[in-house]
Design an enzyme around this catalytic site. Structure first.
Site, PDB file in Angstrom:
ATOM      1  N   LYS A 289     -23.376  45.736  71.405  1.00 31.22           N
ATOM      2  CA  LYS A 289     -24.576  45.492  70.585  1.00 31.22           C
ATOM      3  C   LYS A 289     -25.756  45.099  71.486  1.00 31.22           C
ATOM      4  O   LYS A 289     -26.897  45.491  71.239  1.00 31.22           O
ATOM      5  CB  LYS A 289     -24.320  44.402  69.536  1.00 31.22           C
ATOM      6  CG  LYS A 289     -23.414  44.799  68.402  1.00 31.22           C
ATOM      7  CD  LYS A 289     -23.888  45.999  67.614  1.00 31.22           C
ATOM      8  CE  LYS A 289     -24.994  45.701  66.628  1.00 31.22           C
ATOM      9  NZ  LYS A 289     -25.342  46.918  65.816  1.00 31.22           N
TER      10      LYS A 289
ATOM     11  N   THR B 284     -26.874  41.614  66.105  1.00 38.18           N
ATOM     12  CA  THR B 284     -26.123  40.386  65.837  1.00 38.18           C
ATOM     13  C   THR B 284     -26.563  39.235  66.750  1.00 38.18           C
ATOM     14  O   THR B 284     -27.068  39.475  67.851  1.00 38.18           O
ATOM     15  CB  THR B 284     -24.616  40.660  66.081  1.00 38.18           C
ATOM     16  OG1 THR B 284     -23.901  39.441  66.103  1.00 38.18           O
ATOM     17  CG2 THR B 284     -24.392  41.347  67.423  1.00 38.18           C
ATOM     18  N   ASP B 285     -26.311  38.023  66.292  1.00 30.21           N
ATOM     19  CA  ASP B 285     -26.627  36.872  67.144  1.00 30.21           C
ATOM     20  C   ASP B 285     -25.609  36.712  68.264  1.00 30.21           C
ATOM     21  O   ASP B 285     -25.799  35.924  69.190  1.00 30.21           O
ATOM     22  CB  ASP B 285     -26.726  35.587  66.306  1.00 30.21           C
ATOM     23  CG  ASP B 285     -25.430  35.200  65.609  1.00 30.21           C
ATOM     24  OD1 ASP B 285     -24.447  35.956  65.700  1.00 30.21           O
ATOM     25  OD2 ASP B 285     -25.402  34.141  64.953  1.00 30.21           O
ATOM     26  N   GLU B 286     -24.508  37.476  68.197  1.00 32.20           N
ATOM     27  CA  GLU B 286     -23.479  37.347  69.241  1.00 32.20           C
ATOM     28  C   GLU B 286     -23.982  37.820  70.598  1.00 32.20           C
ATOM     29  O   GLU B 286     -23.380  37.500  71.625  1.00 32.20           O
ATOM     30  CB  GLU B 286     -22.227  38.123  68.842  1.00 32.20           C
ATOM     31  CG  GLU B 286     -21.581  37.570  67.591  1.00 32.20           C
ATOM     32  CD  GLU B 286     -20.146  38.048  67.409  1.00 32.20           C
ATOM     33  OE1 GLU B 286     -19.536  38.482  68.390  1.00 32.20           O
ATOM     34  OE2 GLU B 286     -19.659  37.954  66.277  1.00 32.20           O
TER      35      GLU B 286
ATOM     36  N   ALA C 144     -22.190  50.720  62.824  1.00 30.52           N
ATOM     37  CA  ALA C 144     -21.630  50.174  64.068  1.00 30.52           C
ATOM     38  C   ALA C 144     -20.163  49.826  63.846  1.00 30.52           C
ATOM     39  O   ALA C 144     -19.737  49.584  62.716  1.00 30.52           O
ATOM     40  CB  ALA C 144     -22.372  48.907  64.481  1.00 30.52           C
TER      41      ALA C 144
ATOM     42  N   LYS D 198     -12.441  40.428  57.795  1.00 27.24           N
ATOM     43  CA  LYS D 198     -13.278  39.316  58.263  1.00 27.24           C
ATOM     44  C   LYS D 198     -12.802  38.015  57.610  1.00 27.24           C
ATOM     45  O   LYS D 198     -12.133  38.028  56.565  1.00 27.24           O
ATOM     46  CB  LYS D 198     -14.750  39.584  57.906  1.00 27.24           C
ATOM     47  CG  LYS D 198     -15.288  40.904  58.479  1.00 27.24           C
ATOM     48  CD  LYS D 198     -15.702  40.741  59.919  1.00 27.24           C
ATOM     49  CE  LYS D 198     -15.965  41.993  60.706  1.00 27.24           C
ATOM     50  NZ  LYS D 198     -16.648  43.100  60.230  1.00 27.24           N
TER      51      LYS D 198
ATOM     52  N   TYR E 258     -17.386  43.777  71.708  1.00 25.30           N
ATOM     53  CA  TYR E 258     -18.282  44.095  70.593  1.00 25.30           C
ATOM     54  C   TYR E 258     -19.713  43.675  70.910  1.00 25.30           C
ATOM     55  O   TYR E 258     -20.655  44.478  70.826  1.00 25.30           O
ATOM     56  CB  TYR E 258     -17.787  43.405  69.310  1.00 25.30           C
ATOM     57  CG  TYR E 258     -18.868  43.254  68.270  1.00 25.30           C
ATOM     58  CD1 TYR E 258     -19.362  44.370  67.598  1.00 25.30           C
ATOM     59  CD2 TYR E 258     -19.422  42.005  67.972  1.00 25.30           C
ATOM     60  CE1 TYR E 258     -20.380  44.253  66.657  1.00 25.30           C
ATOM     61  CE2 TYR E 258     -20.434  41.872  67.039  1.00 25.30           C
ATOM     62  CZ  TYR E 258     -20.910  43.001  66.383  1.00 25.30           C
ATOM     63  OH  TYR E 258     -21.924  42.886  65.461  1.00 25.30           O
TER      64      TYR E 258
HETATM   65  C1  T46 Z   1     -10.544  37.197  60.864  1.00 23.97           C
HETATM   66  C2  T46 Z   1     -10.399  35.735  61.234  1.00 23.97           C
HETATM   67  C3  T46 Z   1     -11.389  35.077  61.905  1.00 23.97           C
HETATM   68  N1  T46 Z   1     -11.256  33.770  62.251  1.00 23.97           N
HETATM   69  C4  T46 Z   1     -12.361  33.073  62.927  1.00 23.97           C
HETATM   70  C5  T46 Z   1     -12.977  33.778  64.108  1.00 23.97           C
HETATM   71  C6  T46 Z   1     -14.431  33.392  64.032  1.00 23.97           C
HETATM   72  O1  T46 Z   1     -14.645  32.169  64.676  1.00 23.97           O
HETATM   73  C7  T46 Z   1     -14.694  33.212  62.564  1.00 23.97           C
HETATM   74  C8  T46 Z   1     -15.311  34.435  61.908  1.00 23.97           C
HETATM   75  O2  T46 Z   1     -14.586  35.548  62.314  1.00 23.97           O
HETATM   76  P1  T46 Z   1     -14.973  37.031  61.855  1.00 23.97           P
HETATM   77  O3  T46 Z   1     -14.071  37.966  62.517  1.00 23.97           O
HETATM   78  O4  T46 Z   1     -15.024  37.054  60.381  1.00 23.97           O
HETATM   79  O5  T46 Z   1     -16.479  37.162  62.362  1.00 23.97           O
HETATM   80  P2  T46 Z   1     -17.130  36.999  63.837  1.00 23.97           P
HETATM   81  O6  T46 Z   1     -16.149  37.271  64.888  1.00 23.97           O
HETATM   82  O7  T46 Z   1     -17.814  35.684  63.893  1.00 23.97           O
HETATM   83  O8  T46 Z   1     -18.201  38.187  63.798  1.00 23.97           O
HETATM   84  C9  T46 Z   1     -18.926  38.530  62.617  1.00 23.97           C
HETATM   85  O9  T46 Z   1     -20.243  38.014  62.648  1.00 23.97           O
HETATM   86  C10 T46 Z   1     -21.044  38.429  63.714  1.00 23.97           C
HETATM   87  C11 T46 Z   1     -22.399  37.821  63.592  1.00 23.97           C
HETATM   88  C12 T46 Z   1     -21.034  39.898  63.924  1.00 23.97           C
HETATM   89  O10 T46 Z   1     -21.966  40.465  64.439  1.00 23.97           O
HETATM   90  C13 T46 Z   1     -19.779  40.616  63.672  1.00 23.97           C
HETATM   91  O11 T46 Z   1     -19.982  41.986  63.447  1.00 23.97           O
HETATM   92  C14 T46 Z   1     -19.016  40.028  62.525  1.00 23.97           C
HETATM   93  O12 T46 Z   1     -17.721  40.592  62.523  1.00 23.97           O
HETATM   94  O13 T46 Z   1     -13.426  32.983  61.974  1.00 23.97           O
HETATM   95  C15 T46 Z   1     -10.134  33.045  61.913  1.00 23.97           C
HETATM   96  O14 T46 Z   1     -10.028  31.851  62.208  1.00 23.97           O
HETATM   97  N2  T46 Z   1      -9.168  33.703  61.205  1.00 23.97           N
HETATM   98  C16 T46 Z   1      -9.232  35.013  60.865  1.00 23.97           C
HETATM   99  O15 T46 Z   1      -8.283  35.566  60.270  1.00 23.97           O
END
Ligand code: T46
Length: 757
Positions: free
Chosen positions: A565, A536-538, A487, A600, A561
């Site tokens: 999903k 995902t839980d999203e 994905a 990430k 995203y």
């Molecule tokens: C990259 C980045 C992110 N963030 C924050 C944004 C989110 O609140 C948290 C985690 O972000 P990230 O992009 O690592 O992951 P999620 O947006 O929560 O999504 C991830 O977890 C789910 C379950 C999936 O299903 C996704 O595929 C996976 O990418 O940190 C920041 O504060 N700074 C940064 O540089």
């Protein structure tokens, strides 16, 4: 399950058994020759009038050579395979035997023993490594097969000595050289296979083998295991070195009868190593070590009080129980230091030989002074050292335990972060895996390099948008299950360019469902077939300060995203309801761990901190995520695949909620401790523009998977982050090339203007 599901596919299984059988046979021949050193002791004593101390020293000369050389051989084989190691090792043992048969004096006898020691040291680490590499993840079984060869050899040695060497004298040792020549021919074939099999780059393989415990714990555990090797070998080797004299003295046996008694002991050991590995693969090596090292104690204590037949019975039990520990000890040690199998084999075989020889030399002197029975009473207490096993870390072997029947799995996205963890774990559990991956920007074949040469692993480069390719791959491999992880997964990228997400996640899943349905129908709707969609839980949206997502929470996706999903989840459910396709769904929380692509949050924080760059925290950093260690997630996915109810979905969470800012601070503190530089890493934290539509909080209620399937995460967030940071510190070779991939290191997810076209 389908007919094929119950076991490995015939071709892979045949390769595994052919290689293991070849290695075991060579080991057997090698060790027959080696065991003659101790089997001819009574003859040597008669001919050269040797004392017990001199006999002990002979064993010592053999083992000290072997033990000192083996770690070096191990280090060399970690760097590159040694195709000539096995024939060379055998050849040296052979020359040693000839020298032993012809030796005119005690010093030349020592030279013969040393040459046999050289042969063993070259032979053992490499042969054990080949067995492991060929095992398809059943490491314990592989070590058992390999070692049973050696133990059968050791048992046959005295038998041959009883009927050939004892009646005909030392020159009859020459008979064995003929058998050994045959062995070399077989070895050559095995070595040839080893040389021509595909080899991952050694460094990438090391980087790809997963995480390890903190160094201190690894070292501590290795010391304990070393003591156990000492226990086992000092015990068995000093017993076998003096066994013949002991039974001659106690029961008035002839030299021939004493060799038969030695055969019982060593034969029982062969049985022990044969059962130890497969049992270890089932119940875990630690449990086997416990039972065998501690369990042998009462029997050994009884030995000096038994009559002749009682001694035979006890000898049988002791041999089986003590030897069953050895494959388990070795597998446990190999798991502790991933990627350094050669070195670990070298150290452990070296220790095994060295400790045995040292003990034989020391006990020989003691036997001269106090009698042979005294030596026995000392040996009897050695297994008590087995209590040290309580210091061994249990978590290390959990992931490597085989569970349930093996299957052939088609894993999509197996070169990605979560997909590769599933591939590695599935192969280590003996499943056959076909990894289907389009190798887009976040994929990396180094993630699966550790299983790249396994006969259980195959790779198919294909895109989910190419239906023809999916049909071809399913028809060619005929998997028992499809584990769909491929994905587009990065929320920020979905904001900048949602098109790729719709194509891969929605249309790609549709294509795969259709191809899987066609395959399932072609195969006659096998009952055990599964289509497992990893989601995902999203899809459930965003939580307030309280509450958790259950499987019944209504869908409310809020980013491009998560919308794609959610769409793919709905497609999968629809294919179950409408066409009866046996599907499973899982929705996981945020993963982290080794091999995480540096876009990430967790790897971004680690790598920016390492480079002294600002650590971007979106908004105020108050958003909450539920963190799940990726290897725990892989374990949960295989659990659901094996035991989940068709048509049901399972939420998988880490039971580790944390605010982003708190998580970032923990990582900074870990780096302060593990890579202290300048000032505290927290100084680098920079609050930046928030993500549009940033979900406030995700939290998983994991009751269903816990109560119905008995799965729980194994690591706390603190422990998992420590392992992750340590992994990134040790694996710059892995992450450095990824920094130049498209979009890495840039702020993504702020382009809210529509893209033209
Ligand atoms: C990259 C980045 C992110 N963030 C924050 C944004 C989110 O609140 C948290 C985690 O972000 P990230 O992009 O690592 O992951 P999620 O947006 O929560 O999504 C991830 O977890 C789910 C379950 C999936 O299903 C996704 O595929 C996976 O990418 O940190 C920041 O504060 N700074 C940064 O540089």
């Amino acid at each position: 399950m389908t007919a094929a599901t119950g076991g490995l596919r015939a071709s892979a299984q045949a390769t595994v058994w052919a290689v293991l059988g070849g290695v075991a046979l060579c080991h057997c021949i090698n060790d027959i020759m080696q065991s003659l050193v101790s089997a001819i002791y009574p003859l040597l004593e008669e001919e050269f009038r040797l004392s017990y101390a001199q006999i002990g020293f002979l064993t010592f000369a053999f083992t000290v050579t072997a033990s000192l050389l083996q770690p070096f051989v191990g280090v060399v084989t970690d760097k590159r395979p040694l195709p000539l190691a096995l024939p060379l090792g055998m050849a040296s043992t052979l020359v040693g035997i000839v020298v032993l048969a012809k030796a005119p004096s005690y010093p030349v006898l020592i030279l013969g023993a040393m040459l046999i020691g050289v042969g063993s040291s070259i032979f053992h680490p490499e042969a054990s490594r080949i067995a492991r590499a060929a095992s398809g993840g059943r490491y314990g079984t592989a070590q058992s097969v390999f070692q049973v060869g050696g133990n059968v050899g050791h048992a046959v040695g005295p038998l041959l000595a009883a009927f050939i060497v004892a009646p005909f004298g030392r020159p009859s040792l020459m008979f064995f050289t003929i058998g050994a020549a045959l062995g070399i021919a077989i070895l050559w074939r095995v070595a040839e296979w080893h040389r021509t099999r595909p080899k991952p780059a050694a460094r990438a393989a090391r980087a790809a083998e997963g995480t390890a415990l903190p160094k201190g714990r690894v070292l501590g555990a290795l010391v304990v295991l070393g003591i156990l090797v000492f226990t086992k070998n000092a015990y068995t080797s000093s017993l076998s070195s003096f066994y013949t004299f002991y039974v001659i003295e106690r029961f008035g046996l002839t030299a021939q009868q004493s060799q038969l008694m030695l055969f019982v002991f060593l034969g029982a050991m062969a049985l022990g190593v044969m059962v130890g590995g497969p049992i270890g693969d089932r119940i875990g090596p630690l449990a086997v070590i416990w039972v065998s090292i501690l369990g042998v104690l009462p029997f050994t204590l009884m030995l000096p009080y038994a009559n002749l037949w009682g001694s035979v019975a006890l000898t049988l039990v002791i041999g089986i129980v003590i030897a069953s520990a050895f494959p388990a000890i070795l597998v446990f040690a190999q798991e502790l230091v991933p990627g350094r199998v050669g070195l670990i084999n070298g150290i452990f075989f070296g220790l095994a030989f060295g400790m045995g020889g040292l003990a034989a030399a020391a006990l020989g002197a003691l036997a001269d002074a106090h009698g042979i029975e005294f030596v026995y009473r000392i040996c009897a207490w050695l297994p008590a050292l087995g209590v040290l096993t309580i210091f061994l870390p249990r978590g290390v072997v959990r992931a490597h335990r085989a569970v349930g029947p093996t299957m052939k799995l088609l894993v999509t996205g197996g070169a990605g972060f979560i997909g590769s963890a599933v591939v590695r774990l599935a192969v280590s559990r003996g499943h056959e895996v076909v990894n289907l991956d389009a190798l887009t920007y976040a994929a990396n074949l180094a993630n699966v390099a550790s299983v790249g040469s396994s006969p259980l692993y195959a790779f198919e480069h294909a895109d989910l948008r190419d239906r023809g390719a999916l049909d071809r791959i399913l028809a060619a491999h005929r998997p028992d299950a499809v584990l769909h992880l491929a994905a587009e997964s990065h929320v920020d990228r979905s904001i900048d360019g949602p098109g790729a997400f719709v194509e891969t996640n929605v249309l790609g899943t549709f294509n795969l469902l259709e191809a899987a349905r066609a395959h399932w129908l072609r195969e006659g709707r096998p009952e055990g077939f599964r289509f497992h969609h990893v989601s995902t839980d999203e899809v459930f949206g965003s939580l307030g300060v309280a509450g958790q997502f259950t499987e019944e929470t209504p869908y409310d996706p809020r980013s491009p995203y998560s919308a794609t999903k959610a769409a793919s989840d709905h497609l999968v459910r629809a294919w179950h309801e409408t066409y009866g396709l046996p599907v499973l769904l899982t929705n996981c929380s945020n993963n982290y761990g080794p091999f995480h692509f540096p876009e990430k949050l967790v790897p971004v924080v680690i790598l920016n901190a390492l480079h002294g760059r600002p650590i971007p925290v979106y908004g105020k950093g108050e958003n909450v995520r539920d963190w799940l260690y990726v290897e725990d997630h892989a374990d949960a996915l295989l659990t659901v695949l094996e035991r989940g109810e068709v048509g049901r979905s399972y939420n998988i969470g880490g039971e580790n909620e944390a605010r982003n800012i708190d998580l970032v601070r923990v990582i900074c503190r870990l780096l302060d401790e593990m890579r202290p530089e300048g000032g505290p890493h927290e100084r680098l934290i920079a609050f930046v523009q928030d993500r549009p539509g940033h979900d406030a909080r995700y939290a998983i209620d994991p009751s269903r998977i816990r109560e119905e399937l008995g799965w729980r995460p194994s690591v706390t967030l603190e422990e998992g982050l420590r392992r992750t940071v340590d992994w990134y510190l040790r694996n710059e070779d892995w992450w450095r090339p990824l920094l130049s991939r498209e979009g890495v290191g840039q702020r993504l997810g702020t382009a809210v203007e529509p893209v033209a076209g």
